[in-house]
Design an enzyme around this catalytic site. Structure first.
Site, short mmCIF file in Angstrom:
data_model
loop_
_atom_site.label_atom_id
_atom_site.label_comp_id
_atom_site.label_asym_id
_atom_site.label_seq_id
_atom_site.Cartn_x
_atom_site.Cartn_y
_atom_site.Cartn_z
N CYS A 257 0.83 -1.21 0.00
CA CYS A 257 0.00 0.00 0.00
C CYS A 257 0.86 1.26 0.00
CB CYS A 257 -0.97 -0.04 1.17
SG CYS A 257 -2.41 1.02 0.92
N HIS A 343 -3.97 -5.28 0.02
CA HIS A 343 -3.64 -5.84 1.33
C HIS A 343 -3.72 -7.36 1.34
CE1 HIS A 343 -3.38 -2.17 3.86
NE2 HIS A 343 -4.06 -1.66 2.85
N GLU A 345 -2.69 -9.33 3.57
CA GLU A 345 -3.00 -9.83 4.91
C GLU A 345 -4.50 -9.79 5.18
OE1 GLU A 345 -3.72 -5.68 5.46
OE2 GLU A 345 -2.14 -6.72 4.38
#
Length: 369
Positions: A257, A343, A345
């Site tokens: 990001c 993202h 995760e």
């Protein structure tokens, strides 16, 4: 500020448009850039994501608060959004392992919330007119006074916010006896990123946003990580310098990001503020290396210049966003460095992209051989 409930309240946009609703929580005002998230679940993770610092969040899901809150589902030590705008706020919750109501959670953390808003109309307006500053008012402050104050709120473009959410001092995460050591630059890091690294046998030392390359290198890490975070990447001169030095020394580097944007800037690729950012857990991305598609979790209002990247001799695009063709990932051809705009995760979101953490570990392994 006083705690009140169900008082008449409003959202004032910087162009003068007003949306009305009712207060949930504090009586007062909250300023920020208004944005929307299309996720159907994961509101607690969203509210505590440091990347949302300085923003007023519009929840497109019709019900917020219906499953309460749980301390295991936080991405930082506190709520990071400036305020919440929603349609239906649930005072009661039904999940057995919830620890308390969202109302109590907001009350303890002094968050201003506006409910009973026509969020469908609001999101449509933002999509047509772009992200802009706004103010939630739940205390009856006159409109003209709100307009005067709102006009003085700085735009997100050019705004450095990583310093507002980064750790003040270094700290460790994971098992100190792990196989790999990673130095992470905290620009607004999510806890689930650290969890993903730790479960892949990494011991992480997390450094403040303005730490030097020498600071990060003093941990003698096997790899380096540049985190997500809020605001414009362009003012982050220290982080850009750190990225340049990591790349020059050809150390394994992974950015997510804001970290992805910093790596682009370190390579002379510009970034820009998007008309509307990407915020949600169902964004389609194509992996140009494998040809496979991924459904991803995204949260960003800035992006990397695609044309400049395509013309860069040492970089290549690895992932593209399928809705608008923006850059979703890149890697260096002759250096041990790659990054993604989204993202992997998740938290919340699908796990289609978790393989990227494995790719990082493989890069570390290969560099040690």
């Amino acid at each position: 500020m006083k705690y009140t409930t169900r008082q008449q309240a409003l959202l004032l946009l910087s162009d003068g448009t007003i949306f009305y609703g009712k207060s949930i929580g504090l009586s007062g005002v909250a300023f920020g850039e208004v944005c929307f998230n299309t996720g159907m679940t994961g509101y607690q993770e969203i509210f505590t994501d440091p990347s949302y610092f300085g923003q007023l969040m519009v929840a497109t899901n019709a019900h917020i608060g219906n499953y309460g809150v749980n301390d295991k589902e936080i991405e930082s030590d506190s709520i990071k959004i400036s305020g919440l705008i929603c349609k239906n706020f649930s005072f009661n919750y039904s999940r057995p392992d919830a620890e308390e109501s969202l109302e109590n959670y907001f009350k303890k953390q002094n968050l201003i919330c506006l409910s009973d808003v026509d969020t469908r109309a609001l999101v449509g307006y933002i999509r047509d007119n772009g992200a802009m500053n706004a103010v939630i008012c739940t205390d009856g402050t006159p409109i003209e006074e709100l307009k005067t104050t709102l006009a003085q709120v700085p735009d997100m473009k050019g705004l450095e916010l990583a310093s507002k959410v980064s750790t003040k001092t270094p700290y460790f995460f994971g098992d100190e006896n792990a196989t790999y050591k990673v130095s992470a630059l905290d620009l607004g890091i999510k806890t689930n990123i650290l969890r993903n690294l730790a479960k892949r046998d990494c011991y992480i030392k997390v450094f403040p946003y303005d730490a030097s390359y020498e600071d990060l290198a003093s941990f003698n890490p096997d790899g380096y990580f540049l985190s997500n975070g809020p605001g414009d990447p362009d003012p982050l001169e220290s982080a850009i310098s750190v990225a340049k030095q990591i790349i020059e020394n050809d150390k394994p580097l992974f950015g997510i990001c804001l970290g992805h944007q910093v790596i682009a800037l370190a390579n002379g690729i510009s970034t820009y503020k998007m008309f509307n950012g990407h915020r949600g857990i169902n964004h389609p991305v194509t992996n140009l290396i494998t040809g496979k598609g991924e459904i991803t979790s995204q949260n960003h209002g800035f992006a990397v210049n695609r044309e400049e990247l395509e013309n860069h001799a040492e970089l290549e695009i690895t992932h593209l966003h399928l809705n608008d063709g923006t850059v979703a990932g890149m890697r260096m051809k002759n250096k041990n460095c790659f990054s993604v705009q989204y993202h992997p995760e998740a938290s919340p979101g699908p796990h289609d992209s978790s393989y990227l953490f494995d790719d990082f570990i493989n890069n570390i392994k290969n560099s040690k051989n």
